[in-house]
Design a protein around this motif. Structure first.
Motif, PDB file in Angstrom:
ATOM      1  N   LYS B 103     -13.947  32.004  99.396  1.00 45.08           N
ATOM      2  CA  LYS B 103     -15.004  32.912  98.938  1.00 45.08           C
ATOM      3  C   LYS B 103     -14.559  33.771  97.771  1.00 45.08           C
ATOM      4  CE  LYS B 103     -17.873  33.441 103.047  1.00 45.08           C
ATOM      5  NZ  LYS B 103     -18.377  34.395 104.029  1.00 45.08           N
ATOM      6  N   ARG B 104     -13.319  33.616  97.298  1.00 50.51           N
ATOM      7  CA  ARG B 104     -12.817  34.511  96.251  1.00 50.51           C
ATOM      8  C   ARG B 104     -13.640  34.418  94.976  1.00 50.51           C
ATOM      9  NH1 ARG B 104      -6.512  34.197  96.978  1.00 50.51           N
ATOM     10  NH2 ARG B 104      -6.361  35.474  98.874  1.00 50.51           N
ATOM     11  N   GLY B 105     -14.195  33.229  94.744  1.00 51.43           N
ATOM     12  CA  GLY B 105     -14.995  33.052  93.534  1.00 51.43           C
ATOM     13  C   GLY B 105     -16.125  34.071  93.454  1.00 51.43           C
ATOM     14  N   ARG B 106     -16.620  34.455  94.621  1.00 54.39           N
ATOM     15  CA  ARG B 106     -17.752  35.397  94.619  1.00 54.39           C
ATOM     16  C   ARG B 106     -17.320  36.773  94.136  1.00 54.39           C
ATOM     17  NH1 ARG B 106     -20.495  33.226 100.254  1.00 54.39           N
ATOM     18  NH2 ARG B 106     -19.989  31.057  99.774  1.00 54.39           N
ATOM     19  N   LEU B 107     -16.033  37.079  94.265  1.00 53.76           N
ATOM     20  CA  LEU B 107     -15.543  38.370  93.774  1.00 53.76           C
ATOM     21  C   LEU B 107     -15.532  38.402  92.251  1.00 53.76           C
ATOM     22  CD1 LEU B 107     -12.664  39.254  96.240  1.00 53.76           C
ATOM     23  CD2 LEU B 107     -14.857  40.401  95.943  1.00 53.76           C
ATOM     24  N   LEU B 108     -15.424  37.232  91.637  1.00 48.56           N
ATOM     25  CA  LEU B 108     -15.493  37.195  90.170  1.00 48.56           C
ATOM     26  C   LEU B 108     -16.885  37.627  89.712  1.00 48.56           C
ATOM     27  CD1 LEU B 108     -13.548  33.890  89.482  1.00 48.56           C
ATOM     28  CD2 LEU B 108     -12.734  36.257  89.321  1.00 48.56           C
ATOM     29  N   ILE B 109     -17.893  37.295  90.531  1.00 46.36           N
ATOM     30  CA  ILE B 109     -19.255  37.731  90.184  1.00 46.36           C
ATOM     31  C   ILE B 109     -19.336  39.250  90.285  1.00 46.36           C
ATOM     32  CG2 ILE B 109     -21.697  37.538  90.779  1.00 46.36           C
ATOM     33  CD1 ILE B 109     -21.086  34.724  91.867  1.00 46.36           C
ATOM     34  N   LEU B 110     -18.668  39.778  91.304  1.00 50.03           N
ATOM     35  CA  LEU B 110     -18.645  41.243  91.444  1.00 50.03           C
ATOM     36  C   LEU B 110     -17.938  41.861  90.235  1.00 50.03           C
ATOM     37  CD1 LEU B 110     -19.344  43.650  93.255  1.00 50.03           C
ATOM     38  CD2 LEU B 110     -17.105  43.409  94.340  1.00 50.03           C
ATOM     39  N   GLU B 111     -16.828  41.235  89.836  1.00 51.70           N
ATOM     40  CA  GLU B 111     -16.100  41.760  88.671  1.00 51.70           C
ATOM     41  C   GLU B 111     -16.988  41.709  87.418  1.00 51.70           C
ATOM     42  OE1 GLU B 111     -11.732  40.860  88.221  1.00 51.70           O
ATOM     43  OE2 GLU B 111     -12.421  40.124  86.269  1.00 51.70           O
ATOM     44  N   ASP B 112     -17.761  40.644  87.305  1.00 49.11           N
ATOM     45  CA  ASP B 112     -18.694  40.551  86.176  1.00 49.11           C
ATOM     46  C   ASP B 112     -19.694  41.698  86.198  1.00 49.11           C
ATOM     47  OD1 ASP B 112     -17.530  38.311  85.187  1.00 49.11           O
ATOM     48  OD2 ASP B 112     -19.037  36.908  85.992  1.00 49.11           O
ATOM     49  N   ALA B 113     -20.154  42.052  87.389  1.00 47.69           N
ATOM     50  CA  ALA B 113     -21.122  43.145  87.494  1.00 47.69           C
ATOM     51  C   ALA B 113     -20.470  44.463  87.078  1.00 47.69           C
ATOM     52  CB  ALA B 113     -21.663  43.245  88.923  1.00 47.69           C
ATOM     53  N   VAL B 114     -19.214  44.666  87.456  1.00 49.90           N
ATOM     54  CA  VAL B 114     -18.495  45.880  87.064  1.00 49.90           C
ATOM     55  C   VAL B 114     -18.320  45.904  85.547  1.00 49.90           C
ATOM     56  CG1 VAL B 114     -16.300  47.126  87.227  1.00 49.90           C
ATOM     57  CG2 VAL B 114     -17.297  46.088  89.270  1.00 49.90           C
ATOM     58  N   ARG B 115     -17.974  44.739  84.997  1.00 49.57           N
ATOM     59  CA  ARG B 115     -17.785  44.654  83.538  1.00 49.57           C
ATOM     60  C   ARG B 115     -19.094  44.976  82.823  1.00 49.57           C
ATOM     61  NH1 ARG B 115     -14.317  39.904  82.658  1.00 49.57           N
ATOM     62  NH2 ARG B 115     -12.869  41.364  83.680  1.00 49.57           N
ATOM     63  N   ALA B 116     -20.208  44.437  83.360  1.00 48.86           N
ATOM     64  CA  ALA B 116     -21.508  44.713  82.739  1.00 48.86           C
ATOM     65  C   ALA B 116     -21.816  46.207  82.818  1.00 48.86           C
ATOM     66  CB  ALA B 116     -22.604  43.915  83.441  1.00 48.86           C
ATOM     67  N   LEU B 117     -21.406  46.808  83.918  1.00 44.82           N
ATOM     68  CA  LEU B 117     -21.616  48.249  84.084  1.00 44.82           C
ATOM     69  C   LEU B 117     -20.806  48.999  83.023  1.00 44.82           C
ATOM     70  CD1 LEU B 117     -23.066  50.130  86.165  1.00 44.82           C
ATOM     71  CD2 LEU B 117     -20.862  50.336  87.331  1.00 44.82           C
ATOM     72  N   SER B 118     -19.563  48.585  82.844  1.00 43.38           N
ATOM     73  CA  SER B 118     -18.714  49.275  81.887  1.00 43.38           C
ATOM     74  C   SER B 118     -19.226  49.067  80.461  1.00 43.38           C
ATOM     75  CB  SER B 118     -17.266  48.817  82.078  1.00 43.38           C
ATOM     76  OG  SER B 118     -16.781  48.147  80.965  1.00 43.38           O
ATOM     77  N   GLU B 119     -19.794  47.885  80.193  1.00 45.64           N
ATOM     78  CA  GLU B 119     -20.356  47.657  78.849  1.00 45.64           C
ATOM     79  C   GLU B 119     -21.593  48.508  78.628  1.00 45.64           C
ATOM     80  OE1 GLU B 119     -20.724  43.411  78.779  1.00 45.64           O
ATOM     81  OE2 GLU B 119     -18.531  43.192  78.633  1.00 45.64           O
ATOM     82  N   ALA B 120     -22.402  48.663  79.686  1.00 42.70           N
ATOM     83  CA  ALA B 120     -23.595  49.516  79.568  1.00 42.70           C
ATOM     84  C   ALA B 120     -23.176  50.955  79.285  1.00 42.70           C
ATOM     85  CB  ALA B 120     -24.409  49.449  80.858  1.00 42.70           C
ATOM     86  N   TRP B 121     -22.075  51.327  79.928  1.00 43.30           N
ATOM     87  CA  TRP B 121     -21.558  52.687  79.710  1.00 43.30           C
ATOM     88  C   TRP B 121     -21.085  52.833  78.257  1.00 43.30           C
ATOM     89  CZ3 TRP B 121     -17.292  55.106  83.372  1.00 43.30           C
ATOM     90  CH2 TRP B 121     -17.244  56.510  83.168  1.00 43.30           C
ATOM     91  N   ALA B 122     -20.374  51.801  77.764  1.00 43.59           N
ATOM     92  CA  ALA B 122     -19.888  51.838  76.382  1.00 43.59           C
ATOM     93  C   ALA B 122     -21.050  52.009  75.419  1.00 43.59           C
ATOM     94  CB  ALA B 122     -19.120  50.562  76.077  1.00 43.59           C
ATOM     95  N   ARG B 123     -22.175  51.356  75.761  1.00 42.36           N
ATOM     96  CA  ARG B 123     -23.342  51.464  74.870  1.00 42.36           C
ATOM     97  C   ARG B 123     -23.924  52.878  74.878  1.00 42.36           C
ATOM     98  NH1 ARG B 123     -24.440  46.227  76.778  1.00 42.36           N
ATOM     99  NH2 ARG B 123     -25.873  47.013  78.383  1.00 42.36           N
ATOM    100  N   LEU B 124     -23.731  53.594  75.985  1.00 42.92           N
ATOM    101  CA  LEU B 124     -24.245  54.970  76.094  1.00 42.92           C
ATOM    102  C   LEU B 124     -23.470  55.911  75.168  1.00 42.92           C
ATOM    103  CD1 LEU B 124     -24.835  56.160  79.769  1.00 42.92           C
ATOM    104  CD2 LEU B 124     -26.513  55.633  77.993  1.00 42.92           C
ATOM    105  N   ILE B 125     -22.166  55.601  75.033  1.00 45.19           N
ATOM    106  CA  ILE B 125     -21.299  56.509  74.270  1.00 45.19           C
ATOM    107  C   ILE B 125     -21.530  56.273  72.783  1.00 45.19           C
ATOM    108  CG2 ILE B 125     -18.887  57.198  73.904  1.00 45.19           C
ATOM    109  CD1 ILE B 125     -18.297  55.889  76.684  1.00 45.19           C
ATOM    110  N   PRO B 126     -21.965  57.270  72.062  1.00 43.74           N
ATOM    111  CA  PRO B 126     -22.353  57.072  70.680  1.00 43.74           C
ATOM    112  C   PRO B 126     -21.141  56.741  69.756  1.00 43.74           C
ATOM    113  CG  PRO B 126     -22.712  59.377  71.347  1.00 43.74           C
ATOM    114  CD  PRO B 126     -22.080  58.675  72.494  1.00 43.74           C
TER     115      PRO B 126
END
Ligand SMILES: Cc1ncc(COP(=O)(O)O)c(C=O)c1O
Ligand SMILES: Cc1ncc(COP(=O)(O)O)c(C=O)c1O
Ligand code: FES
Ligand code: FES
Lengths: 398, 126, 398
Positions: B103-126
């Motif tokens: 099931k470890r592969g499913r954690l990569l999806i979780l990591e992708d979600a965290v990365r997307a979160l961090s990218e969304a945050w980067a977009r917030l920072i002017p």
């Protein structure tokens, strides 16, 4: 169906055909059959009733494995020794058919083995049928001499069901192991009677059944060596239970009964055997006193419970009918309908007539000295009565 | 065979923390990965204040391990800075929740979600 | 093994995997296991203990025969429906292999049938795998269209074990009879649920098992038409019991249990079915009230006890784990270890995902209204809880 004229309860001396279920075994089975018992399907691992049944099945697997010195994962549950014999013999031969088509067994095997080999003959295998000596024993050298480069399987029973004679399976096993030939042993009659150890005996496949050892009818096991793995084809196909070797819902109560029976059988083996040997000796003394009786099979290489005796100067069918207060048998249970002389005794060199006038007395855990004494009295009386009517040898010379 | 669930997985599955999501708005970021069709999907949403994560919510579609991982993560991410969030690695969840190998592969999806979160945050920072 | 966090006893709704033994059945079995029970070998016709066991075996044969409108001599005892299916399919196909090598079955059969046909493929037979409609039903015309001059056997189950859908076996039987093709029906899930009559259904071979109908696990039967006789090869060989079709010592207590279970099943059938249908309806109402649920399989051509439902917007494994206070299943018991989506639901056109989010609830003789109400409450609560965490469809549209 004719019933005994006298209404005295019959004396059961047919333990080699099947045994009663030991009350301790019945108890654990009954618990399984009760509403609050483990009624789930042992394959239903997704819920508690299933897992509870599974745990009991696995415990029984350990009990049976321990009684033959095997690892639990080598035990495959079956419906009895007939199925185990067929699964072993047909399974291995068919799986490895391209490696060789020569197989070896003996003429005195149980029908389940003989008929599986006859089936292999139909499928193009060549069978060497070894003939035992007059003592019923197949010598390991006979097996060695029969081995060929294309031999794939040797099958030899441990204890003969008609005579109680014990084969030197360890000796045969050593030869097979040396030559890399798969070795199957039908041990239906051994559990609780002789020590069994698949490692020490160099056995690759071992057939077991519960109902000859105070367990229920309709459940058995096949030991299959796993290291190195031995390929075999299943007899039937389906849910893939038992690692694909034996599909079908596992009968929890039956398996639990077999596990308990085998644990008890091993624990009580020495005391059971000692007690039964004394009774057997008492019976033998009583029968020889009648005169004109002979033991069938080796005098000492035999299990405690079985005494197969031929009676001179009495005709078989009359003898059996005269002894109907005794539950004994002539030949195996499965051939008890037929009038044919036992092929096992014929293979030991007995004439048709003597084979037909032979009786197998088999004693067990619940046999008492009184049973034996009453049996001796009945046999003595009836043999004497029949012999009194038998024309003497000089009758023709009148 | 019966899937194994560690006590942590059972706890988070039974009592998921911070389920749901924040309404879109000031200081709210979102990271999505996976899909229902794939059998595993995570939606993370977080409220950030100054340079740290203030709180996190999750939605998850997947096996008990995935739901537990989503729940567990919402507690782990609180207080992280954007670089810390970007550096988050699936092994942390694996260790805490004892994912079975397959099931470890499913954690990569979780990591992708965290990365997307961090990218969304980067977009917030002017 | 993880056990439910809550210690409330699980609610057993997995009667299609296996049923508890009815206490009335357990009683007659227990009598057989007692020391004073009929412990002889039913093949030992030479003595009273053997004949007593035989009489019970024959009584049970009549009970089972009567429940399917057959003559007793057409019943062959086996170890269960897996063996019966294999004996019927492999037995007939192998016996008549020289008459033709085309055989027909459906994709939604139980593994015991599917895998027997796959074995036939390996032996050089050509199999037509019929695909049912989305309702799970194979129409008789599909069978008619698939028949060829070299078709030898058609096998179609009566009641599907996963969906409860009933096939029109009488319709298919009429077509097969007309064309002189042997027709086998796996009726493992039918006894006590639907009337069974081998004559009216034009069935040549019918597989039965005891443990889906409140009898013991590990015993079953195969009905084999005898007039005109239908040739089939046994799966294994030995003592020649059951007219040579199935060797091995007959397990008296198991057979007695099956006989009793089938007699009770037929006697109580109408009242059982009526009661269970009400409970099933109650369950269905409760589940539909949750919303986002769909029935798998035909809405009315189904047995009373089985309800296979798919839940939208909840993942399968989480759903099953959340429902672990319920003993239910997804797919068949034998595949309950695996994560694979049910091949039966896939054949009905369900996506992998919906198949995986499907649960089979199966009710039986001992299910109560309280069981059903508690099950509804648990399912409602857990599905709502999981759905609250499910990302909504618009999640990607930031
Ligand atoms: C030596 C031997 N092998 C095989 C069998 C067959 O065993 P089962 O009755 O369990 O099929 C028996 C007894 O019937 C036996 O004595
Ligand atoms: C339709 C069907 N056929 C065959 C079987 C196999 O029966 P048994 O478990 O008696 O081998 C089952 C149940 O497991 C079944 O539901
Ligand atoms: S099958 Fe048991 S003696 Fe033959
Ligand atoms: S063998 Fe019973 S469901 Fe598969």
């Amino acid at each position: 169906m004719s019933s005994p004229a006298k209404s005295a309860p019959v004396i059961y001396l047919d333990y080699a055909a099947t045994t009663p279920v030991d009350p301790r075994v019945a108890e654990v089975m009954i618990e399984c059959l009760r509403p609050e018992g483990p009624h789930g399907n042992p394959s239903s691992m997704g819920h508690e009733p299933g897992r509870r049944a599974r745990a009991l099945v696995e415990k029984a697997r350990q009990q049976v494995a321990a009684s033959i010195g095997a690892r639990p994962e080598c035990i495959v549950w079956t419906s009895g020794a007939t199925e185990s014999d067929n699964l072993a013999i047909l399974g291995v031969a068919r799986f490895h058919a391209d490696r060789g088509r020569h197989v070896i067994t003996a003429r005195t095997e149980h029908k389940a083995v003989l008929d599986a080999f006859k089936q292999l003959e139909k499928e193009g295998f060549e069978v060497t049928w070894l003939k035992p000596g007059v003592d019923g024993i197949v010598r390991p050298e006979q097996v060695r001499d029969a081995l060929r480069s294309d031999t794939q399987l040797v099958s030899l029973m441990h204890v003969n069901n008609e005579t109680g004679v014990i084969q030197d399976v360890a000796g045969v096993g050593a030869i097979c192991r040396e030559r890399g030939v798969a070795f199957h042993v039908d041990a239906a009659q051994s559990a609780g009677k002789l020590p069994l150890n698949v490692e020490a005996m160099n056995v690759d496949l071992l057939s077991l059944t519960a109902h000859k050892s105070y367990g229920p009818k309709g459940v058995g096991a096949l030991y299959v060596r796993r290291r190195p793995p031995l390929g075999l084809k299943p007899l039937f196909h389906g849910g893939g239970q038992e690692l694909g070797l034996r599909s079908g819902t596992l009968p929890t109560h039956q398996i639990v009964g077999m596990g308990e029976a085998f644990e008890i059988g091993e624990r009580d083996r020495e005391s059971d055997v000692a007690r039964i040997a004394v009774l057997r000796e008492r019976l033998w003394q009583g029968l020889t006193a009648i005169g004109g009786v002979e033991l069938n099979g080796h005098p000492s290489e035999r299990v405690a419970g079985v005494l197969n005796v031929c009676f001179h100067d009495v005709e078989g069918e009359s003898l059996r009918f005269a002894l109907r207060e005794l539950a004994v048998s002539s030949g195996s249970a499965c051939s008890s309908g037929s009038d044919e002389a036992s092929y096992v005794l014929r293979a030991l060199g007995r004439s048709d007539q003597l084979a037909q006038s032979s009786i197998r007395f088999s004693l067990g855990r619940f046999t008492t000295a009184d049973d034996v004494d009453r049996a001796i009295a009945i046999v003595s009386r009836e043999v004497a009565r029949l012999r009194a009517l038998t024309p003497t040898a000089d009758s023709n010379g009148t | 065979m019966e899937p194994e669930y560690s006590p942590t997985v059972v706890d988070h599955f039974e009592h998921p923390r911070n389920g749901g999501r924040f309404e879109a708005g000031e200081g709210v970021i979102k990271g999505v990965a996976g899909s229902l069709e794939q059998g595993t999907m995570f939606v993370l949403s977080a409220r950030v204040a100054a340079d740290r994560i203030e709180s996190v919510r999750f939605e998850a579609y997947g096996c008990p391990h995935c739901i537990a991982a989503g729940s567990w993560l919402t507690e782990q991410l609180v207080g992280l800075t954007q670089p810390e969030l970007r550096a988050w690695h699936w092994r942390a969840a694996d260790q805490a929740l004892q994912f079975p190998m397959q099931k470890r592969g499913r954690l990569l999806i979780l990591e992708d979600a965290v990365r997307a979160l961090s990218e969304a945050w980067a977009r917030l920072i002017p």
